[in-house]
Design an enzyme around this catalytic site. Structure first.
Site, PDB file in Angstrom:
ATOM      1  N   CYS A 260      23.673 -37.350  -7.362  1.00  0.00           N
ATOM      2  CA  CYS A 260      22.295 -36.888  -7.258  1.00  0.00           C
ATOM      3  C   CYS A 260      22.191 -35.676  -6.319  1.00  0.00           C
ATOM      4  O   CYS A 260      22.650 -34.601  -6.658  1.00  0.00           O
ATOM      5  CB  CYS A 260      21.389 -38.036  -6.827  1.00  0.00           C
ATOM      6  SG  CYS A 260      19.633 -37.725  -7.118  1.00  0.00           S
ATOM      7  N   HIS A 352      22.534 -41.794 -11.253  1.00  0.00           N
ATOM      8  CA  HIS A 352      22.801 -42.857 -10.287  1.00  0.00           C
ATOM      9  C   HIS A 352      23.705 -43.939 -10.879  1.00  0.00           C
ATOM     10  O   HIS A 352      23.226 -44.903 -11.475  1.00  0.00           O
ATOM     11  CB  HIS A 352      21.489 -43.493  -9.834  1.00  0.00           C
ATOM     12  CG  HIS A 352      20.662 -42.617  -8.961  1.00  0.00           C
ATOM     13  ND1 HIS A 352      20.654 -42.716  -7.585  1.00  0.00           N
ATOM     14  CD2 HIS A 352      19.812 -41.613  -9.266  1.00  0.00           C
ATOM     15  CE1 HIS A 352      19.832 -41.810  -7.087  1.00  0.00           C
ATOM     16  NE2 HIS A 352      19.314 -41.134  -8.089  1.00  0.00           N
ATOM     17  N   GLU A 354      25.127 -46.141  -9.308  1.00  0.00           N
ATOM     18  CA  GLU A 354      24.997 -47.345  -8.488  1.00  0.00           C
ATOM     19  C   GLU A 354      23.725 -48.123  -8.788  1.00  0.00           C
ATOM     20  O   GLU A 354      23.405 -49.083  -8.083  1.00  0.00           O
ATOM     21  CB  GLU A 354      25.005 -46.956  -7.004  1.00  0.00           C
ATOM     22  CG  GLU A 354      23.675 -46.500  -6.422  1.00  0.00           C
ATOM     23  CD  GLU A 354      23.126 -45.219  -7.003  1.00  0.00           C
ATOM     24  OE1 GLU A 354      21.945 -44.918  -6.800  1.00  0.00           O
ATOM     25  OE2 GLU A 354      23.879 -44.500  -7.694  1.00  0.00           O
TER      26      GLU A 354
END
Length: 384
Positions: A260, A352, A354
């Site tokens: 990001c 993202h 995660e």
């Protein structure tokens, strides 16, 4: 929700007004109005530091029915500047809930609005672009419209704004490696999420989470196996000190992975520019193409800025880091979604991997990071 709930109004900088009811804390708040398209995971969205400075409008019509809990927090608090929903759930009906969303918003002073036509606002933003906005609730909702609009127009623009200091940890902390330790990773906290740190630790690394004030000299003195730049809010063009830090560490030969905001800062360290998107990418259903495999990944995203680089061919880094290629790009609008360096050990993605609430299509990137670090250590050992 009681029919006596005070009125509230959402005011956009172009003069558009949307009347609704107060939600969360009463008062006034300002920020950049953006929409998020996730049908679930609102707690992860609210506690994502990347949303600092933004009034988040949820496109899913019904929000709050699963409540809030401590386990799903992505950071220590709610970061959004304001919150706008269509239908706020009157009850919480999930066995994992520990409290209601309304209570958490109120407790943390987050001014929100409910009962507005979020589809109409979303279509407006998609046409006109993200813009400054304000939510006025309680007594503030009764202020004259011209006074409310003037306050919105006095608020800061997101472009040129550095928010790293607001969201970063103040002190270094370490999450120990899970299982056999294979190294350590210096994590620059620009708005890092709990899931990120845990995923890195689960790959066998001691995760050293560092404040955004750390220097390149301090990182090099740690002798980490790799450097990681996290997600975060703000304009990458306003983070020159972090770009300089990254450039210094890359020149020292330390492997790097960024997500990001970290992707944008790698782009700038390599010599590319960044620019502001009209309304950004936010939500958990963004399609991205991995050029190396031809695989389409459904990703979680939250960014309003992007790297300016051609998506085809091999490029020469203007900053002298060798060959670079765009590794991923958005299938919606061809925005750069990843960078891969061919002559140094560094790569990044704009989305993202995660994302705790899903999708998990991209979680393999943490394994790719681990493999890169191990390969780099083997090569370094052989050369010594």
């Amino acid at each position: 929700m009681s029919l006596t709930t005070p009125n509230a109004v959402l005011v956009l900088e172009d003069g558009s007004r949307y009347e609704g009811r107060a939600y969360g804390a009463e008062g006034t708040t300002f920020g950049e109005i953006v929409f998020a398209t996730g049908m679930s995971g609102y707690q992860e969205t609210l506690t994502d530091p990347s949303y600092a400075g933004q009034i988040v409008l949820m496109t899913a019509p019904h929000i709050g029915n699963t409540g809030m809990n401590d386990k799903d927090m992505e950071s220590r608090r709610i970061w959004v500047a304001g919150y706008a929903v269509r239908d706020a759930s009157r009850i919480v009906s999930n066995f994992r809930a520990e409290r209601s969303l309304d209570n958490d918003l109120d407790h943390e002073g987050i001014v929100g609005i409910q009962g507005i036509d979020t589809r109409a606002v979303t279509r407006h933003i998609r046409s006109k672009g993200s813009m400054r906005a304000g939510i006025f609730s309680g007594a503030a909702a009764a202020e004259p419209a011209e006074v409310q609009l003037s306050q919105v127009l006095e608020a800061d623009q997101m472009a040129g704004k550095n928010l790293s200091a607001q969201v970063s940890t103040q002190e270094e902390y370490v999450v120990p490696a899970v299982g056999e330790k294979i190294g350590s990773v210096a994590i620059l906290d620009l708005g890092v999420k709990t899931s990120t740190v845990n995923y890195i630790a689960e790959r066998g690394f001691d995760a050293h989470v560092l404040p955004q004030t750390v220097t390149a000299e301090q990182i090099l003195a740690m002798k980490p196996s790799a450097l990681f730049f996290s997600n975060g809010p703000g304009d990458p063009a306003a983070s020159d000190k972090h770009v300089e830090l990254l450039s210094t560490v890359l020149k020292a030969g330390i492997p790097f992975f960024g997500i990001c905001f970290g992707n944008q800062l790698l782009g700038r360290a390599l010599g590319f520019s960044t620019y502001k998107l009209p309304f950004g990418h936010r939500g958990i259903n963004q399609p991205v193409l991995d050029k190396a495999t031809g695989r389409v990944e459904i990703t979680s995203q939250n960014h309003g800025f992007a790297v300016d680089a051609p998506i085809d061919g091999v490029l020469e880094s203007p900053a002298g880091f060798g060959r670079v290629e765009v590794s991923h790009y958005s299938l919606n609008d061809q925005v750069v979604e990843g960078l891969r360096c061919l002559d140094i050990n560094a790569f990044s993605v704009q989305y993202h991997p995660e994302a705790a609430s899903g999708p998990h299509d991209s979680n393999y990137l943490f394994d790719r990071f681990r493999d890169m670090v191990l390969a780099s250590a083997t090569t370094s050992g052989a050369s010594n």
